[in-house]
Design a protein around this motif. Structure first.
Motif, PDB file in Angstrom:
ATOM      1  N   ARG A 251      19.453   3.895 -10.694  1.00  0.00           N
ATOM      2  CA  ARG A 251      18.058   3.575 -10.967  1.00  0.00           C
ATOM      3  C   ARG A 251      17.573   4.456 -12.107  1.00  0.00           C
ATOM      4  N   ARG A 252      16.518   4.012 -12.772  1.00  0.00           N
ATOM      5  CA  ARG A 252      15.915   4.799 -13.851  1.00  0.00           C
ATOM      6  C   ARG A 252      15.289   6.034 -13.219  1.00  0.00           C
ATOM      7  N   GLY A 253      15.535   7.201 -13.843  1.00  0.00           N
ATOM      8  CA  GLY A 253      14.955   8.438 -13.354  1.00  0.00           C
ATOM      9  C   GLY A 253      13.459   8.503 -13.647  1.00  0.00           C
ATOM     10  N   ASP A 254      12.758   9.304 -12.877  1.00  0.00           N
ATOM     11  CA  ASP A 254      11.314   9.480 -13.042  1.00  0.00           C
ATOM     12  C   ASP A 254      11.067  10.802 -13.768  1.00  0.00           C
TER      13      ASP A 254
ATOM     14  N   GLU B 144      21.989  11.762 -18.217  1.00  0.00           N
ATOM     15  CA  GLU B 144      20.980  12.004 -19.262  1.00  0.00           C
ATOM     16  C   GLU B 144      21.581  11.525 -20.575  1.00  0.00           C
ATOM     17  N   ILE B 145      20.812  10.763 -21.342  1.00  0.00           N
ATOM     18  CA  ILE B 145      21.309  10.197 -22.596  1.00  0.00           C
ATOM     19  C   ILE B 145      20.462  10.726 -23.746  1.00  0.00           C
ATOM     20  N   ALA B 146      21.134  11.317 -24.732  1.00  0.00           N
ATOM     21  CA  ALA B 146      20.459  11.860 -25.918  1.00  0.00           C
ATOM     22  C   ALA B 146      20.977  11.116 -27.144  1.00  0.00           C
ATOM     23  N   SER B 147      20.090  10.444 -27.843  1.00  0.00           N
ATOM     24  CA  SER B 147      20.494   9.689 -29.031  1.00  0.00           C
ATOM     25  C   SER B 147      20.600  10.591 -30.240  1.00  0.00           C
ATOM     26  N   GLY B 148      21.550  10.268 -31.109  1.00  0.00           N
ATOM     27  CA  GLY B 148      21.731  11.028 -32.340  1.00  0.00           C
ATOM     28  C   GLY B 148      21.723  10.097 -33.536  1.00  0.00           C
TER      29      GLY B 148
ATOM     30  N   PHE C 297      18.813   8.548 -15.665  1.00  0.00           N
ATOM     31  CA  PHE C 297      19.270   7.709 -14.553  1.00  0.00           C
ATOM     32  C   PHE C 297      19.685   8.589 -13.392  1.00  0.00           C
ATOM     33  N   VAL C 298      19.366   8.128 -12.188  1.00  0.00           N
ATOM     34  CA  VAL C 298      19.811   8.781 -10.964  1.00  0.00           C
ATOM     35  C   VAL C 298      20.726   7.794 -10.265  1.00  0.00           C
TER      36      VAL C 298
ATOM     37  N   LYS D 140      13.790   2.793 -26.734  1.00  0.00           N
ATOM     38  CA  LYS D 140      14.512   3.929 -26.150  1.00  0.00           C
ATOM     39  C   LYS D 140      15.105   3.541 -24.787  1.00  0.00           C
ATOM     40  N   GLU D 141      14.291   2.935 -23.932  1.00  0.00           N
ATOM     41  CA  GLU D 141      14.772   2.553 -22.607  1.00  0.00           C
ATOM     42  C   GLU D 141      15.866   1.502 -22.685  1.00  0.00           C
ATOM     43  N   SER D 142      15.720   0.536 -23.575  1.00  0.00           N
ATOM     44  CA  SER D 142      16.740  -0.498 -23.741  1.00  0.00           C
ATOM     45  C   SER D 142      18.057   0.099 -24.232  1.00  0.00           C
TER      46      SER D 142
END
Length: 183
Positions: free
Chosen positions: A33-36, A57-61, A44-45, A7-9
């Motif tokens: 940077r990666r969001g917390d 914000e990334i949402a996979s489909g 990501f921020v 997911k992160e990759s």
């Protein structure tokens, strides 16, 4: 743990292409940077050239949950053992006679699942302006060529908290990503 690394990759790969797309729209990214998630941050921020923070914000489909699980298994097997699988497609067969794993109307199924992902992500609210990217780039049967059909199946909810929502698809015959605004 492996699922989180995939997911992160995947999110990192989409963000890598999304930042230049934002720049083409006049939104420069000075840092990312990666969001917390424990702090309620998006994936990501980022900061722009003026030092203002914004989120991505990334949402996979996918075509279906089982399609996502199968792809995850393929990626895991390739990473671990170098195994490969064959993907098959067919037409002219009734739905009841389709072999397991064959997807009919993949673009419509992808759009329906991306719509659900968008609606669930629109329930989230972040403390900074945030862009939502609906990532359909792992849906192997769909590309930017299919964007009009997929976009026709998407509609932002009236209470969408995002600055803008984009559909991400793989460009036809390339490894690059294409980002299209969702109406």
């Amino acid at each position: 743990m492996l699922h989180d690394s995939i997911k992160e990759s995947t999110e990192e790969n989409v963000a890598l292409f999304f930042v230049p797309h934002l720049a083409s729209l006049g939104v420069t990214t000075a840092s990312r940077r990666r969001g917390d998630p424990d702090k309620g941050e998006p994936d990501f921020v980022c900061t722009d050239a003026s030092g203002n923070a914004f989120g991505v914000e990334i949402a996979s489909g996918w075509y279906s949950g089982s399609d996502a699980a199968q792809l995850r298994r393929v990626v895991t097997d390739l990473a671990r053992d170098g195994k490969r699988q064959t993907v098959m497609s067919t037409s002219g067969i009734e739905d009841a006679d389709l072999p397991p794993g064959v997807i009919r109307n993949p673009d419509a199924k992808l759009a329906a699942n991306l719509q659900v992902a968008m609606e669930s992500h629109c329930l989230k609210h972040y403390g900074l302006p945030t862009y939502l990217v609906l990532d359909g780039s792992w849906a192997a049967l769909s590309s930017a060529h299919d964007a009009p059909l997929i976009l026709a199946g998407l509609a932002k909810p009236a209470a969408c908290p995002y600055v803008e929502v984009f559909l991400c698809l793989v460009g036809s015959y390339s490894a690059g990503r294409v980002f299209l605004p969702v109406p």
